[in-house]
Design an enzyme around this catalytic site. Sequence first.
Site, PDB file in Angstrom:
ATOM      1  N   GLU A  31       0.819  -1.219   0.000  1.00  0.00           N
ATOM      2  CA  GLU A  31       0.000   0.000   0.000  1.00  0.00           C
ATOM      3  C   GLU A  31       0.846   1.259   0.000  1.00  0.00           C
ATOM      4  O   GLU A  31       0.324   2.365  -0.148  1.00  0.00           O
ATOM      5  CB  GLU A  31      -0.945   0.014   1.200  1.00  0.00           C
ATOM      6  CG  GLU A  31      -2.066  -1.013   1.103  1.00  0.00           C
ATOM      7  CD  GLU A  31      -2.896  -0.862  -0.162  1.00  0.00           C
ATOM      8  OE1 GLU A  31      -3.581   0.161  -0.291  1.00  0.00           O
ATOM      9  OE2 GLU A  31      -2.851  -1.757  -1.026  1.00  0.00           O
TER      10      GLU A  31
ATOM     11  N   ASP B 129      11.319  15.526 -30.668  1.00  0.00           N
ATOM     12  CA  ASP B 129      10.289  14.726 -30.035  1.00  0.00           C
ATOM     13  C   ASP B 129       9.028  15.521 -29.780  1.00  0.00           C
ATOM     14  O   ASP B 129       9.056  16.714 -29.536  1.00  0.00           O
ATOM     15  CB  ASP B 129      10.762  14.197 -28.679  1.00  0.00           C
ATOM     16  CG  ASP B 129      11.609  12.961 -28.824  1.00  0.00           C
ATOM     17  OD1 ASP B 129      11.697  12.445 -29.936  1.00  0.00           O
ATOM     18  OD2 ASP B 129      12.183  12.544 -27.815  1.00  0.00           O
TER      19      ASP B 129
HETATM   20  C1  9D3 Z   1      -3.874   4.884  -5.126  1.00  0.00           C
HETATM   21  C2  9D3 Z   1      -4.192   3.522  -4.645  1.00  0.00           C
HETATM   22  N1  9D3 Z   1      -3.755   3.348  -3.231  1.00  0.00           N
HETATM   23  C3  9D3 Z   1      -4.906   3.498  -2.336  1.00  0.00           C
HETATM   24  C4  9D3 Z   1      -5.906   2.429  -2.391  1.00  0.00           C
HETATM   25  C5  9D3 Z   1      -3.108   2.044  -3.032  1.00  0.00           C
HETATM   26  C6  9D3 Z   1      -1.858   1.893  -3.821  1.00  0.00           C
HETATM   27  C7  9D3 Z   1      -1.892   1.294  -5.058  1.00  0.00           C
HETATM   28  C8  9D3 Z   1      -0.729   1.109  -5.802  1.00  0.00           C
HETATM   29  C9  9D3 Z   1      -0.658   2.340  -3.324  1.00  0.00           C
HETATM   30  C10 9D3 Z   1       0.508   2.148  -4.056  1.00  0.00           C
HETATM   31  C11 9D3 Z   1       0.469   1.539  -5.265  1.00  0.00           C
HETATM   32  C12 9D3 Z   1       1.696   1.309  -6.048  1.00  0.00           C
HETATM   33  N2  9D3 Z   1       1.937   2.385  -7.031  1.00  0.00           N
HETATM   34  C13 9D3 Z   1       3.123   2.932  -7.172  1.00  0.00           C
HETATM   35  O1  9D3 Z   1       4.045   2.559  -6.488  1.00  0.00           O
HETATM   36  C14 9D3 Z   1       3.307   4.015  -8.125  1.00  0.00           C
HETATM   37  C15 9D3 Z   1       2.432   4.577  -9.110  1.00  0.00           C
HETATM   38  C16 9D3 Z   1       1.087   4.280  -9.475  1.00  0.00           C
HETATM   39  O2  9D3 Z   1       0.404   3.381  -8.962  1.00  0.00           O
HETATM   40  N3  9D3 Z   1       0.514   5.037 -10.465  1.00  0.00           N
HETATM   41  C17 9D3 Z   1       1.171   6.031 -11.105  1.00  0.00           C
HETATM   42  N4  9D3 Z   1       2.419   6.347 -10.789  1.00  0.00           N
HETATM   43  C18 9D3 Z   1       3.030   5.621  -9.792  1.00  0.00           C
HETATM   44  S1  9D3 Z   1       4.574   5.881  -9.262  1.00  0.00           S
HETATM   45  C19 9D3 Z   1       4.524   4.670  -8.153  1.00  0.00           C
END
Ligand code: 9D3
Length: 254
Positions: free
Chosen positions: A116, A169
């Site tokens: 999380e 680009d």
């Molecule tokens: C936003 C969702 N969170 C609350 C329910 C839980 C959660 C999901 C996925 C917390 C961390 C993650 C892992 N995501 C990343 O590490 C991440 C990420 C992404 O999910 N979307 C866009 N950019 C990034 S950079 C790192």
Amino acid sequence: MQIQVVSLFPDLITGSLAVGVCGRAFARGLAQVGVVNPRDFATDIHRTVDDRPYGGGPGMVLKYAPLRDAILAARRALPAGARVVFLSPQGRKFDQAMAREMRDWSGFVLVAGRYEGFDERNVEADADVELSLGDFVLSGGEFAALAVIDAVVRLLPGALGDEASADQDSFTDGLLDCPQYTRPEEVDGRVVPAVLLGGDHAAIRRWRLQQSLGRTLTRRPDLLERRGLVAEERKLLGDYLAGQERPGKDLPGR
Ligand code: 9D3
């Protein structure tokens, strides 16, 4: 450029940086990537790197101490003053301007999370900047770290065969790319726009700029608002819209 990635899945990082423009840049020694695994800094018998969130709720949170020690080790592998970048959904949206800024950093640490997310105290203690790729959910920060590395390393002098192409680009001039075609002239009843076959280079330049402007307006109006238009561009865009039987017909799925 020296890059260190802090990740629980080192194979995910090293396995995918060997190919393409990026792979060539690493082979040529323009950049080096190392990976540090927080699990190597876990001190208990199970090598625990995560734990349940205070206050309850679903999922697990990365433990502070192993992550802190991994970041410290990654920092030690770099010259003093290297920036520490956390990848997280709460970060500032990564874009080409940020990629260009990072090109000028001699080294940086990318911290990829899992579960999380991070213990907020890791962010307070060590993050110089938090970056997100955008509003979608990944299962961890690794693919975000790889995207950032790819975007930055290809900007290094000597990374691209053709030095000019990095500046040509999309986004560098604030517009989407124009349509591109290669041989044959006709395939499955679809033909290459006649202007591209004619050899009138001024006409080709105008057509390409017009297509870029039109596509940017229909697909990414936010980019045009930020950029503005000069007189020639306003005229080309007006002609583009006048020539469209249905605005947005160039959008796939409409
Ligand atoms: C936003 C969702 N969170 C609350 C329910 C839980 C959660 C999901 C996925 C917390 C961390 C993650 C892992 N995501 C990343 O590490 C991440 C990420 C992404 O999910 N979307 C866009 N950019 C990034 S950079 C790192």
